[in-house]
Design an enzyme around this catalytic site. Structure first.
Site, PDB file in Angstrom:
ATOM      1  N   ALA A 165       0.869  -1.161   0.000  1.00 51.10           N
ATOM      2  CA  ALA A 165       0.000   0.000   0.000  1.00 51.10           C
ATOM      3  C   ALA A 165       0.914   1.221   0.000  1.00 51.10           C
ATOM      4  CB  ALA A 165      -0.865   0.001   1.258  1.00 51.10           C
ATOM      5  N   GLY A 175       0.507  -4.960   0.793  1.00 50.33           N
ATOM      6  CA  GLY A 175      -0.703  -4.901  -0.030  1.00 50.33           C
ATOM      7  C   GLY A 175      -0.511  -5.521  -1.402  1.00 50.33           C
ATOM      8  N   GLU A 178      -1.106  -9.065  -0.884  1.00 54.10           N
ATOM      9  CA  GLU A 178      -2.544  -9.232  -0.594  1.00 54.10           C
ATOM     10  C   GLU A 178      -3.369  -9.145  -1.883  1.00 54.10           C
ATOM     11  OE1 GLU A 178      -3.227  -7.623   3.855  1.00 54.10           O
ATOM     12  OE2 GLU A 178      -2.297  -6.166   2.489  1.00 54.10           O
ATOM     13  N   GLU A 189       4.483  -5.645   7.030  1.00 55.77           N
ATOM     14  CA  GLU A 189       3.771  -4.560   7.727  1.00 55.77           C
ATOM     15  C   GLU A 189       4.221  -4.405   9.183  1.00 55.77           C
ATOM     16  OE1 GLU A 189       0.948  -5.741   4.381  1.00 55.77           O
ATOM     17  OE2 GLU A 189       2.466  -6.682   5.634  1.00 55.77           O
TER      18      GLU A 189
HETATM   19  N1  T1G Z   1       4.716   3.345  -0.143  1.00 56.50           N
HETATM   20  C1  T1G Z   1       5.220   4.558  -0.498  1.00 56.50           C
HETATM   21  N2  T1G Z   1       6.515   4.772  -0.912  1.00 56.50           N
HETATM   22  C2  T1G Z   1       7.301   3.705  -0.971  1.00 56.50           C
HETATM   23  C3  T1G Z   1       6.859   2.403  -0.610  1.00 56.50           C
HETATM   24  C4  T1G Z   1       5.502   2.248  -0.190  1.00 56.50           C
HETATM   25  N3  T1G Z   1       4.997   1.059   0.150  1.00 56.50           N
HETATM   26  N4  T1G Z   1       7.896   1.552  -0.762  1.00 56.50           N
HETATM   27  C5  T1G Z   1       8.937   2.284  -1.213  1.00 56.50           C
HETATM   28  N5  T1G Z   1       8.590   3.565  -1.337  1.00 56.50           N
HETATM   29  C6  T1G Z   1       9.437   4.672  -1.824  1.00 56.50           C
HETATM   30  C7  T1G Z   1      10.640   4.945  -0.922  1.00 56.50           C
HETATM   31  O1  T1G Z   1      10.301   5.833   0.098  1.00 56.50           O
HETATM   32  C8  T1G Z   1      11.627   5.550  -1.906  1.00 56.50           C
HETATM   33  O2  T1G Z   1      11.251   6.887  -2.103  1.00 56.50           O
HETATM   34  C9  T1G Z   1      11.338   4.796  -3.192  1.00 56.50           C
HETATM   35  O3  T1G Z   1      10.017   4.257  -3.052  1.00 56.50           O
HETATM   36  C10 T1G Z   1      12.281   3.653  -3.435  1.00 56.50           C
HETATM   37  O4  T1G Z   1      12.299   2.835  -2.274  1.00 56.50           O
HETATM   38  C11 T1G Z   1      -2.679  -2.668   3.574  1.00 56.50           C
HETATM   39  C12 T1G Z   1      -0.590  -1.910   5.415  1.00 56.50           C
HETATM   40  C13 T1G Z   1      10.244  -2.363  -2.127  1.00 56.50           C
HETATM   41  C14 T1G Z   1      12.146  -3.458  -1.017  1.00 56.50           C
HETATM   42  O5  T1G Z   1       6.681  -2.259   3.786  1.00 56.50           O
HETATM   43  O6  T1G Z   1      10.734  -2.352   1.550  1.00 56.50           O
HETATM   44  O7  T1G Z   1       1.022  -2.688   2.351  1.00 56.50           O
HETATM   45  O8  T1G Z   1      13.239   7.954  -1.166  1.00 56.50           O
HETATM   46  O9  T1G Z   1      14.707   3.271  -1.688  1.00 56.50           O
HETATM   47  O10 T1G Z   1      15.899  -0.163  -1.818  1.00 56.50           O
HETATM   48  O11 T1G Z   1      -1.490  -4.504   4.262  1.00 56.50           O
HETATM   49  O12 T1G Z   1      11.154   0.094  -0.810  1.00 56.50           O
HETATM   50  O13 T1G Z   1      13.068   7.611  -3.619  1.00 56.50           O
HETATM   51  O14 T1G Z   1      11.592   9.263  -2.470  1.00 56.50           O
HETATM   52  O15 T1G Z   1      13.357   1.490  -0.480  1.00 56.50           O
HETATM   53  O16 T1G Z   1      14.948  -0.749  -4.064  1.00 56.50           O
HETATM   54  C15 T1G Z   1       4.124  -2.744   3.027  1.00 56.50           C
HETATM   55  C16 T1G Z   1       8.256  -1.054   1.674  1.00 56.50           C
HETATM   56  C17 T1G Z   1       3.470  -1.406   3.054  1.00 56.50           C
HETATM   57  C18 T1G Z   1       7.612  -2.385   1.615  1.00 56.50           C
HETATM   58  C19 T1G Z   1      12.506  -1.524  -2.592  1.00 56.50           C
HETATM   59  N6  T1G Z   1       5.266  -2.697   2.152  1.00 56.50           N
HETATM   60  N7  T1G Z   1       9.274  -0.863   0.662  1.00 56.50           N
HETATM   61  O17 T1G Z   1      13.678  -1.204  -1.952  1.00 56.50           O
HETATM   62  O18 T1G Z   1      14.023   1.165  -2.877  1.00 56.50           O
HETATM   63  S1  T1G Z   1       2.149  -1.398   4.204  1.00 56.50           S
HETATM   64  C20 T1G Z   1       6.486  -2.439   2.616  1.00 56.50           C
HETATM   65  C21 T1G Z   1      10.450  -1.523   0.708  1.00 56.50           C
HETATM   66  C22 T1G Z   1       0.929  -2.291   3.443  1.00 56.50           C
HETATM   67  C23 T1G Z   1      -1.328  -3.330   3.574  1.00 56.50           C
HETATM   68  C24 T1G Z   1      -0.276  -2.568   4.253  1.00 56.50           C
HETATM   69  C25 T1G Z   1      11.465  -1.166  -0.327  1.00 56.50           C
HETATM   70  C26 T1G Z   1      11.539  -2.147  -1.521  1.00 56.50           C
HETATM   71  P1  T1G Z   1      12.334   7.959  -2.344  1.00 56.50           P
HETATM   72  P2  T1G Z   1      13.667   2.208  -1.731  1.00 56.50           P
HETATM   73  P3  T1G Z   1      14.739  -0.258  -2.725  1.00 56.50           P
END
Ligand code: T1G
Length: 688
Positions: free
Chosen positions: A63, A102, A105, A125
């Site tokens: 998400a 998400g 999911e 999460e």
């Molecule tokens: N939402 C918004 N921005 C995100 C994002 C996300 N989920 N994931 C990454 N970004 C942005 C990050 O801030 C950065 O921005 C750019 O993308 C590149 O990321 C309902 C509650 C996928 C392994 O926890 O672990 O789903 O700094 O530098 O090293 O159940 O990003 O360039 O401006 O990290 O190649 C669950 C989070 C969300 C995964 C890639 N998902 N992301 O790593 O790039 S909660 C996560 C990561 C959810 C639902 C719920 C990593 C990556 P900027 P990066 P990377």
């Protein structure tokens, strides 16, 4: 369709492509057109099957975290997944890169999931202080079983495609052009015909769950949560998936999610998610980087060996230099032993161990460093020794090589000023054990060239470190603030608190251990040598060291340690020593509560952080949070000292610092002007 969602009908198989760089987060502007596309395709008779794929380097990585804490725009993820499950024709998720949160999911809303061999799948999460809020806690157990789902959701760690296939999470793993494979897979499934069972209805195996074993595992995980709410909520939600009907469990997941997303803990952990990424951003983001092919490390002791392993683990060939063959063999032996321990624990294969050991070249000749692009010294913490080493490096290192020192407090400007190429000099302050600890304090000296800095910030990411760029001052950010946090420890002991009372205040706060337990683990002699070098004293700690009580390594320090025990017990001898030293100073003991301990240790910590921002030693308050969470065990549920100050109330911190300043007259309690301004404005922004 829209910029972020497109549809192509390939002879009856519709390919829905999500394109929302950089990680295809499920922002509202993706969800809305996606929902519409799926409704249209569901009702389109010319479509026999649907494939959901993503453009760019990854499948949906979750998400959109930036939307949390704001009013939810419909359709939310749950609505999209619920609609997806009403589609009678086969739906297939084509997963490459990462399917996280998400994103997984959404894929669980499909009848089938196929993955690229290099893909990773997970529900992380919990690392944001949340739980999967799009049905993941209820659908994942239906595919992989409750025990595996519990592990995946409470740890938040992703699994690879092969493991996901074995677990029943994905139906096929492909190499090569994934979308083509997915279309062929979908076409074949459609040709064979349905019915196709949504994941929500695949609960036949759940009844076989061993709930007693599940609860025991959940209880064990709860013990490790150290006050974090999300791991407990995750375990409860997965249990609901086993014991409740689908819709009831889904509603319970929703309620738990709503509670967590509004919590300070999740706000803190989301803060840290973005703070770690901000910390790696330097002004002038297109600064060219120098090529780093080979790394040299001088000193094969505990720090040097750990640093060398960090680079070898990152795939870099390493030249390890020591003053004698004997010292070199000892260092290489320690490295081999460390890898062997990882193999015995199953966190490394025998092959990988040999591959990594093959990266090392030992030497006792400085000339062998001439082929290195980055050279890091980890020799004895003495300015004279450092300058001697840099002098030799200046003579042998190739032009453009980056010359780094691992000092944890010495003046890097002075070191740089002692050689002919100060633009190539900077600090790379690793934390022990350097092959394990994530934090890397990158110290920018006054003359450090921007490309040298940009090169090592990028390098940190490639060796799995969290980098924070800091300026030169005594102890940089971490150790300087640590000194402020510890400045009252002895006074608290003399006034009546015991080591275990102070440590309990810290562990109750959420730290893995308190200052005295940490001192005993690291070795009290390190601080003792440091104090002596700087002409400082700590009456109790110095006395303990004079008695040979260096902590765990001597079986006694502030605590007593049974042979091999890692947890110490209070030692009446130490408490008697404290009372004796207090009496010598005419200090009558009194009862000291946890709140006072926190005020006299963590409030000065925050205050020192404010001074560091004022002096621009750190660029952002969030950088300080990243240092403390990744290098000093500051509880992630509190977001780091500067974020926590916002939760605690900066005005209260100022008021109490004033109180202790008047009572003790000590500078460490003098509120910094930026802290006072934070109390008024709520912002750490020095320009505000
Ligand atoms: N939402 C918004 N921005 C995100 C994002 C996300 N989920 N994931 C990454 N970004 C942005 C990050 O801030 C950065 O921005 C750019 O993308 C590149 O990321 C309902 C509650 C996928 C392994 O926890 O672990 O789903 O700094 O530098 O090293 O159940 O990003 O360039 O401006 O990290 O190649 C669950 C989070 C969300 C995964 C890639 N998902 N992301 O790593 O790039 S909660 C996560 C990561 C959810 C639902 C719920 C990593 C990556 P900027 P990066 P990377």
């Amino acid at each position: 369709m829209s910029n972020s969602v497109s549809v192509v009908n390939e002879n009856g198989v519709a390919i829905v492509t999500i394109d929302n760089p950089p990680v295809n987060a499920l922002s509202f502007h993706v969800r809305e057109p996606l929902m519409q596309a799926l409704v249209d395709l569901r009702d389109d008779a010319s479509v026999a099957a649907i494939v959901i794929a993503c453009a760019g380097r990854t499948f949906v990585a979750g998400a959109d975290i930036t939307e949390f804490g704001k009013p939810v725009q419909q359709p939310d993820l749950r609505a999209v997944v619920a609609m997806l499950e009403t589609v009678a024709k086969p739906t297939v998720a084509a997963i490459h890169g990462t399917a996280l949160g998400g994103g997984l999911e959404l894929a669980l809303g499909c009848h089938f999931r196929v993955a690229d061999a290099g893909a990773n799948l997970g529900l992380p999460e919990v690392k944001l202080g949340l739980l999967p809020g799009g049905g993941g806690t209820v659908r994942l157990p239906r595919l992989v079983g409750a025990a595996k789902a519990l592990k995946m959701i409470v740890s938040g760690s992703p699994i690879g495609a092969a493991e996901a296939h074995e677990a029943g999470l994905v139906d096929a793993v492909f190499e090569g052009d994934l979308t083509t494979h997915a279309v062929n897979f979908a076409r074949e499934i459609a040709r064979k015909g349905g019915p196709f069972t949504p994941v929500r209805d695949r609960d036949e195996d759940l009844g076989e769950t061993d709930l007693a074993a599940f609860d025991a595992e959940a209880a064990d995980l709860a013990r490790k949560a150290r006050g974090l709410e999300a791991p407990l909520a995750c375990a409860q939600a997965v249990r609901n998936a086993v014991t409740l009907p689908f819709d009831e469990a889904l509603a319970a997941e929703r309620a738990l999610f709503a509670k967590l997303v509004a919590s300070d803990q999740s706000r803190a952990q989301r803060h840290l998610f973005f703070a770690e990424r901000e910390a790696a951003k330097l002004p002038g983001k297109d600064t060219p980087k120098r090529r780093i092919a080979r790394v040299g490390v001088i000193g094969a002791g505990t720090m040097g060996g750990g640093i060398a392993m960090a680079f070898a683990n990152g795939g870099f060939p390493v030249t390890l230099l020591e003053t004698s063959m004997e010292a070199l063999q000892r260092g290489l032996g320690m490295i081999e032993k460390n890898y062997a321990v990882s193999v015995s624990r199953g966190s490394l294969t025998e092959d990988a161990k040999h591959q990594r050991l093959a990266q090392f070249k030992g030497s006792t000749d400085y000339a062998d460093l001439a082929e290195c692009d980055l050279i890091i010294e980890a020799v004895f913490e003495d300015m004279g020794v450092k300058k001697e080493v840099f002098g030799k490096l200046d003579a042998v290192a190739k032009p453009g090589a980056i010359l780094a020192t691992n000092t944890s407090y010495l003046d890097i400007n002075e070191i740089a000023g002692s050689i002919s190429r100060p633009r190539d000099v900077l600090g790379l302050h690793f934390f022990s054990p350097a092959n394990v600890m994530k934090l890397l304090e990158i110290v920018r000296a006054d003359k450090t060239a921007p490309d040298a800095l940009a090169t090592v910030v990028d390098l940190a990411r490639r060796i799995g470190k969290v980098a924070v760029v800091v300026g030169v001052c005594h102890g940089f950010v971490g150790n300087r603030m640590l000194a402020a946090r510890g400045s009252e420890s002895e006074a608290l002991l003399l006034e009546g608190a015991t080591p275990s009372q102070i440590d309990k205040a810290f562990t109750d706060f959420g730290w893995p251990m308190g200052p005295f337990q940490m001192g005993d683990l690291a070795g009290l002699d390190i601080g003792w040598r440091n104090r002596k070098a700087r002409g400082l004293t700590a009456v109790i700690a110095d006395t303990l060291c004079e008695q040979g009580r260096f902590g765990q390594k001597t079986g006694r320090g502030f605590y007593l340690y049974e042979a091999g025990a890692r947890a110490g017990v209070p030692d009446p001898e130490v408490e008697a020593l404290i009372r004796e030293k207090a009496a010598e100073r005419g200090i009558a003991p009194r009862a000291i509560g946890a709140q006072e301990i926190i005020e006299r240790t963590l409030y000065p910590l925050v205050n020192e952080g404010a001074k560091i921002l004022e002096e621009k030693i750190a660029a952002r308050a969030s950088d300080i949070d990243v240092v403390w969470v990744n290098g000093y065990g500051f509880p992630i549920g509190k977001g780091g000292p500067m974020f926590w100050a916002g939760l605690e109330g900066a005005a209260r911190i100022v008021e109490r610092l004033d109180h202790w300043h008047q009572r003790t007259g000590k500078d460490v309690f003098m509120p910094a002007s930026l802290l006072k301004r934070m109390a008024e404005t709520g912002s750490w922004d020095t320009e505000a």
